[in-house]
Design an enzyme around this catalytic site. Structure first.
Site, PDB file in Angstrom:
ATOM      1  N   GLU A  32       0.888  -1.114   0.084  1.00 25.78           N
ATOM      2  CA  GLU A  32      -0.022   0.075  -0.057  1.00 25.78           C
ATOM      3  C   GLU A  32       0.973   1.296  -0.044  1.00 25.78           C
ATOM      4  O   GLU A  32       0.504   2.281   0.896  1.00 25.78           O
ATOM      5  CB  GLU A  32      -0.814  -0.010   1.370  1.00 25.78           C
ATOM      6  CG  GLU A  32      -1.916  -1.095   1.099  1.00 25.78           C
ATOM      7  CD  GLU A  32      -2.856  -0.922   2.291  1.00 25.78           C
ATOM      8  OE1 GLU A  32      -2.702  -0.812   3.449  1.00 25.78           O
ATOM      9  OE2 GLU A  32      -4.325  -1.517   1.953  1.00 25.78           O
TER      10      GLU A  32
ATOM     11  N   ASP B 104      -8.385  -8.987   3.083  1.00 23.30           N
ATOM     12  CA  ASP B 104      -8.293  -7.887   4.247  1.00 23.30           C
ATOM     13  C   ASP B 104      -9.239  -7.866   5.427  1.00 23.30           C
ATOM     14  O   ASP B 104     -10.078  -7.242   5.162  1.00 23.30           O
ATOM     15  CB  ASP B 104      -8.149  -6.697   3.733  1.00 23.30           C
ATOM     16  CG  ASP B 104      -7.775  -5.430   4.600  1.00 23.30           C
ATOM     17  OD1 ASP B 104      -7.160  -5.937   5.623  1.00 23.30           O
ATOM     18  OD2 ASP B 104      -7.778  -4.342   4.335  1.00 23.30           O
TER      19      ASP B 104
ATOM     20  N   GLU C   9     -12.794  -2.706  11.793  1.00 24.05           N
ATOM     21  CA  GLU C   9     -12.785  -1.735  10.437  1.00 24.05           C
ATOM     22  C   GLU C   9     -13.652  -2.297   9.513  1.00 24.05           C
ATOM     23  O   GLU C   9     -14.469  -1.352   8.737  1.00 24.05           O
ATOM     24  CB  GLU C   9     -11.333  -2.000   9.805  1.00 24.05           C
ATOM     25  CG  GLU C   9     -11.305  -1.395   8.490  1.00 24.05           C
ATOM     26  CD  GLU C   9      -9.989  -1.397   7.705  1.00 24.05           C
ATOM     27  OE1 GLU C   9      -9.162  -1.910   8.456  1.00 24.05           O
ATOM     28  OE2 GLU C   9      -9.930  -0.908   6.795  1.00 24.05           O
TER      29      GLU C   9
HETATM   30  C1  GCU Z   1      -6.122  -2.424   5.594  1.00 21.82           C
HETATM   31  C2  GCU Z   1      -6.643  -0.950   6.280  1.00 21.82           C
HETATM   32  C3  GCU Z   1      -5.470   0.082   6.369  1.00 21.82           C
HETATM   33  C4  GCU Z   1      -4.154  -0.602   7.011  1.00 21.82           C
HETATM   34  C5  GCU Z   1      -3.903  -1.803   6.244  1.00 21.82           C
HETATM   35  C6  GCU Z   1      -2.496  -2.814   6.661  1.00 21.82           C
HETATM   36  O1  GCU Z   1      -6.091  -1.900   4.366  1.00 21.82           O
HETATM   37  O2  GCU Z   1      -7.927  -0.438   5.678  1.00 21.82           O
HETATM   38  O3  GCU Z   1      -5.770   1.025   7.044  1.00 21.82           O
HETATM   39  O4  GCU Z   1      -3.120   0.215   6.804  1.00 21.82           O
HETATM   40  O5  GCU Z   1      -5.022  -2.805   6.165  1.00 21.82           O
HETATM   41  O6  GCU Z   1      -3.076  -3.575   7.403  1.00 21.82           O
HETATM   42  O7  GCU Z   1      -1.635  -2.512   6.462  1.00 21.82           O
END
Ligand code: GCU
Length: 642
Positions: free
Chosen positions: A250, A323, A351
């Site tokens: 990400e 996720d 979440e």
């Molecule tokens: C999910 C979540 C993010 C988090 C990511 C992770 O995508 O929405 O906020 O940073 O998981 O676990 O790294």
């Protein structure tokens, strides 16, 4: 006690503990002093003797409890075991167990039992729904909140012994000298409760913080930077636990930025921590925009690296490959790394499960993962056995979960979300406990043991995760949340020009023929990442478990399900049954008024109103949207969309 939830499950009798002469113990360490204080404040039974015994060293953090009506002896190899033993008998007292003929041996399932906080240095919390961060970075190191110790005590009472203080999307500043001095204060408060502190680190720290040219793990200066940083940390915090790393995921920096592998990156940090017995928890939650199925990426990146990691690296794997969805197939990476230690990462913070508004008890979700059979070494190769060292000699064993804790008075936003913190701790200690047992003891400790309350509320808790799956994403649907915040439904979300792998339409693939993600041989072939016979079982629509059918298959709208309904009707009835379950919870809860305090009764009652409204919202939004493809009527015995 104030009935605002601030006491969590620790509602021991407040006064009249036993007198000092009925507590027999030698030594004077901070941990023992806490154990004695808990007894003298809250224990109302027979004499208690606390003994450290060399013969109990093999119990690790565990302990023995043997009692007669006159005396209880708690023995352990380590002092922390004695404190855990004290919390055990206090729990028994509070749940009104018979205390006169105990003969208990406890040994934890995992060595490292971790809560991951996704707390930022500015006090916000990523995916946090219980207020701002507990950690007051601006006040530290000078000013100390009383909640630091209360937090440590709550963790110790369920056996949690490791805490990652900051967000996996880590600020390089976390490793600045001034912040490390603040971290030391927390570590000092947590230590007597047996808790070690860990930090999430940003892979680019050498460059951003240290001013180096790059953060390439094969650059000698970078390696030296991490070694020096480790030395600096351990000088302040001699029992520092280690690092948690999110790299090349990400948008976070990582070794791949320099053409290196996850192993190169993890090993560099492992070498820096090794002299101090520190560990690296390296996350397998990696994916980047690609044409391929996101669910396959962790396996594809990590399996070729098996055997290349240092002994003090453990790969931290989310329970599912996408996720933290309400229900996912388990992550196929479990069991696939044969020479590398693996640990599970769960998410306690909701979440994807209604934030702190929905009552969803997560023990059944955690158990579902831990009990999943991967078949990696034949039948019975459950994720629990792979990660706890039973199946393969593990260099270390660990389990983690993202915390749901913030500075709200009741810690977790929803009173029932406390149960998820509790459940994670209890399962990290003993993954064989049943969800029912955990719910039972938690209700008795937190509310009352009155059967008129206990039984119906337990029913709610035990069915609540399935209810949430039903009204949000039944039958294997996933990631059809509103973009960004992930609270409500947005199955129509199509972020054209953005990231397709963040678009709900990519995950459900609805069209005129049917719905669901084809992960079989004719689709992304993610099924091939599972060991036989699961690859066949999941890959075949008639043997695939129906609760995952849309995870693995693109299923025609008029496909006949096992109960004889068409897929479309099944979808309608399942969404509807989720709504009905929540309405049922409201009715049950309304009858609970006589048994508990007004404040918590009213708080939960209003949260259930939100949950039931949201359940209808989910059902209506999803059914009306999917109906634009199925072109079929919603069965008449189902409540019309509003
Ligand atoms: C999910 C979540 C993010 C988090 C990511 C992770 O995508 O929405 O906020 O940073 O998981 O676990 O790294």
């Amino acid at each position: 006690f104030a009935e605002d939830g601030s006491q969590l499950w620790l509602r021991f009798p407040a006064k009249n503990g036993i007198s000092a002469d009925k507590i027999i113990s030698k030594g004077n360490s901070p941990t023992l002093n806490i154990a004695r204080k808990e007894l003298s404040s809250h224990w109302q039974g027979q004499t208690v003797e606390l003994r450290t015994e060399n013969k109990d060293k093999n119990l690790k953090d565990g302990y023995r409890i043997v009692s007669t009506p006159e005396k209880i002896v708690i023995s352990a190899g380590k002092e922390i075991g004695l404190l855990y033993g004290v919390y055990h008998i206090l729990r028994l007292q509070q749940t009104k167990a018979n205390l006169s003929h105990l003969n208990i041996i406890e040994k934890p399932s995992y060595d490292v039992r971790v809560l991951d906080h996704w707390d930022n240095l500015d006090g916000s919390i990523e995916r946090g729904y219980a207020g701002r961060s507990l950690w007051k970075w601006e006040d530290l190191p000078g000013k100390i909140s009383p909640r630091y110790e209360e937090y440590a005590r709550a963790n110790a009472s369920v056996g949690i012994n490791s805490v990652v203080l900051n967000n996996v999307n880590a600020s390089p500043n976390m490793l600045r000298e001034d912040y490390l001095k603040k971290v030391r204060v927390l570590a000092d408060i947590f230590r007597p409760y047996g808790i070690k502190v860990y930090l999430s680190v940003n892979f680019s720290s050498p460059k951003v913080l240290g001013g180096l040219q790059n953060s390439d793990p094969l650059n000698k200066d970078v390696q030296k930077w991490w070694k020096n940083k480790a030395a600096e940390i351990y000088k302040l915090i001699p029992d520092f636990g280690g690092f948690l790393v999110k790299a090349n995921s990400e948008g976070q920096p990582g070794p791949q930025d320099y053409g290196r592998t996850h192993a190169d990156g993890a090993n560099m940090m492992a070498d820096a921590l090794k002299p101090y017995n520190g560990i690296v928890m390296w996350r397998a939650f990696v994916y980047s925009p690609s044409k391929d199925d996101r669910a396959k990426q962790a396996y594809l990146e990590f399996v070729p690296l098996d055997g290349k990691f240092r002994d003090n690296v453990i790969i931290q794997i989310k329970n599912g490959p996408v996720d933290f969805q309400p229900r996912e197939a388990f992550n196929p990476l479990f069991g696939a790394l044969r020479k590398t230690s693996e640990m599970v990462e769960f998410q306690i913070t909701q979440e994807y499960l209604g934030f702190s508004n929905h009552l969803v008890f997560l023990a059944p979700l955690f158990k579902e993962t831990l009990e999943s059979d991967t078949y990696s070494d034949g039948q019975g190769s459950t994720i629990a056995k792979i990660t706890d060292g039973t199946l393969r000699p593990a260099k270390m064993t660990a389990i983690s979960a993202v915390a749901n804790i913030g500075e709200d008075t009741n810690w977790t936003g929803h009173h029932f979300a406390q149960a998820n913190w509790y459940a994670f701790g209890r399962l990290a200690w003993n993954h064989q406990l049943s969800s029912e047992q955990i719910a039972d003891e938690w209700i008795k400790m937190t509310f009352t043991d009155d059967q008129n309350f206990l039984n119906p509320v337990k029913e709610i808790m035990l069915s609540s995760r399935e209810a949430a799956v039903d009204y949000m994403m039944p039958l294997g649907l996933h990631h059809i949340f509103a973009g960004g915040h992930h609270y409500g439904p947005e199955p129509w979300g199509d972020y054209k020009g953005g990231r397709p792998d963040w678009s709900p339409v990519y995950y459900h693939q609805a069209d005129a023929q049917g719905v669901g993600f084809n992960r079989t041989k004719t689709g992304s072939n993610a099924v091939s990442q599972y060991f036989p016979p699961l690859n066949e079982r999941y890959g075949n629509i008639s043997t695939c478990p129906e609760n995952l059918i849309l995870w693995f298959h693109h299923v025609p709208w008029d496909y006949t399900m096992k109960d004889g309904k068409t897929l479309w009707d099944e979808l309608c009835y399942t969404y509807d049954s989720g709504v009905k379950k929540v309405r049922g919870y409201q009715k049950i809860w309304d009858r609970m008024e006589p048994y508990i305090d007004e404040q918590r009764f009213a708080d939960v009652q209003s949260k259930l109103k939100i949950q039931s409204r949201d359940a209808v919202w989910w059902k209506d939004a999803c059914l009306l949207y999917f109906q634009t493809f199925s072109k079929k009527p919603i069965p008449y015995d189902i409540e019309r969309p509003v």
